[in-house]
Design a protein around this motif. Structure first.
Motif, PDB file in Angstrom:
ATOM      1  N   ILE A   1      45.411  35.181 -37.190  1.00  0.00           N
ATOM      2  CA  ILE A   1      44.781  34.012 -37.807  1.00  0.00           C
ATOM      3  C   ILE A   1      45.662  32.784 -37.583  1.00  0.00           C
ATOM      4  CG2 ILE A   1      44.093  32.951 -39.998  1.00  0.00           C
ATOM      5  CD1 ILE A   1      43.281  35.745 -40.928  1.00  0.00           C
TER       6      ILE A   1
ATOM      7  N   GLN B   1      43.445  37.165 -28.410  1.00  0.00           N
ATOM      8  CA  GLN B   1      43.155  37.398 -29.822  1.00  0.00           C
ATOM      9  C   GLN B   1      42.093  38.483 -29.985  1.00  0.00           C
ATOM     10  OE1 GLN B   1      42.339  33.755 -31.951  1.00  0.00           O
ATOM     11  NE2 GLN B   1      43.973  32.692 -30.860  1.00  0.00           N
TER      12      GLN B   1
ATOM     13  N   PRO C   1      41.795  32.912 -26.740  1.00  0.00           N
ATOM     14  CA  PRO C   1      40.847  33.749 -27.476  1.00  0.00           C
ATOM     15  C   PRO C   1      40.714  35.164 -26.921  1.00  0.00           C
ATOM     16  CG  PRO C   1      39.711  31.970 -26.316  1.00  0.00           C
ATOM     17  CD  PRO C   1      41.171  31.729 -26.182  1.00  0.00           C
TER      18      PRO C   1
ATOM     19  N   HIS D   1      35.917  37.203 -37.922  1.00  0.00           N
ATOM     20  CA  HIS D   1      36.808  36.450 -37.034  1.00  0.00           C
ATOM     21  C   HIS D   1      36.578  36.879 -35.581  1.00  0.00           C
ATOM     22  CE1 HIS D   1      40.756  34.246 -36.514  1.00  0.00           C
ATOM     23  NE2 HIS D   1      40.555  34.777 -35.329  1.00  0.00           N
TER      24      HIS D   1
ATOM     25  N   GLN E   1      47.772  32.317 -35.159  1.00  0.00           N
ATOM     26  CA  GLN E   1      47.705  31.973 -33.745  1.00  0.00           C
ATOM     27  C   GLN E   1      46.420  31.227 -33.413  1.00  0.00           C
ATOM     28  OE1 GLN E   1      48.117  35.751 -31.844  1.00  0.00           O
ATOM     29  NE2 GLN E   1      50.347  35.803 -32.070  1.00  0.00           N
ATOM     30  N   TYR E   2      45.340  31.561 -34.107  1.00  0.00           N
ATOM     31  CA  TYR E   2      44.065  30.891 -33.862  1.00  0.00           C
ATOM     32  C   TYR E   2      44.202  29.381 -34.109  1.00  0.00           C
ATOM     33  CZ  TYR E   2      39.237  29.409 -34.346  1.00  0.00           C
ATOM     34  OH  TYR E   2      38.048  28.737 -34.208  1.00  0.00           O
ATOM     35  N   TYR E   3      44.928  29.031 -35.145  1.00  0.00           N
ATOM     36  CA  TYR E   3      45.100  27.622 -35.469  1.00  0.00           C
ATOM     37  C   TYR E   3      46.196  26.951 -34.645  1.00  0.00           C
ATOM     38  CZ  TYR E   3      41.826  28.363 -39.194  1.00  0.00           C
ATOM     39  OH  TYR E   3      40.685  28.661 -39.894  1.00  0.00           O
TER      40      TYR E   3
ATOM     41  N   THR F   1      46.501  26.429 -31.336  1.00  0.00           N
ATOM     42  CA  THR F   1      45.665  26.557 -30.147  1.00  0.00           C
ATOM     43  C   THR F   1      46.428  26.675 -28.829  1.00  0.00           C
ATOM     44  OG1 THR F   1      45.449  24.151 -30.077  1.00  0.00           O
ATOM     45  CG2 THR F   1      43.711  25.378 -31.202  1.00  0.00           C
TER      46      THR F   1
ATOM     47  N   LEU G   1      35.201  34.614 -32.448  1.00  0.00           N
ATOM     48  CA  LEU G   1      35.849  34.509 -31.141  1.00  0.00           C
ATOM     49  C   LEU G   1      34.880  34.867 -30.017  1.00  0.00           C
ATOM     50  CD1 LEU G   1      39.321  36.074 -32.004  1.00  0.00           C
ATOM     51  CD2 LEU G   1      38.877  33.691 -31.398  1.00  0.00           C
TER      52      LEU G   1
END
Length: 119
Positions: free
Chosen positions: A36, A50, A47, A75, A38-40, A42, A79
């Motif tokens: 999570i 992830q 993706p 999540h 790492q998602y923010y 960028t 993705l």
């Protein structure tokens, strides 16, 4: 006096044993929080990486007999949707709904959005 010393020692041992045994976790997290994060961030992980990490967590959770935490399938679906795989996204949203019925309204919204509905 000797009896109080023994009782105090016994109480101390019981407290230490009670503190030493951690409760069994409810969910299999295994780095989900990091994904999570790492998602923010960028610029760190794409993706596809992830998605691979989330699928790995799902596989590992099946071997531990612990469910994945709430939001993991949502999540993953998000993705998939962001990478152009709406059919895979909808499957993950359905899985999230099945595991966590309280998410039904939000998952239905995301599924409609993945299908292209403007609702």
């Amino acid at each position: 006096m000797k009896l109080m010393y023994k009782a105090g020692s016994l109480l101390a041992i019981i407290l230490l044993v009670g503190c030493a045994t951690a409760p069994k976790p409810i969910y299999f997290w295994d780095g989900y929080q990091n994904i999570i994060y790492q998602y923010y961030q960028t610029d760190t992980v794409g993706p596809e990486q992830q998605i691979a990490s989330l699928k790995e967590i799902i596989e590992k959770s099946q071997s531990t007999d612990l469910p994945v935490p709430p939001g993991l399938h949502a999540h993953l679906g998000m993705l998939y949707s962001n990478t152009g795989h709406p059919e895979l996204a909808i499957a993950e949203f359905e899985t999230e709904k099945a595991q966590f019925p309280e998410s039904t309204t939000f998952m239905n919204f995301l599924m409609n959005k993945s299908k292209g509905d403007k609702k």
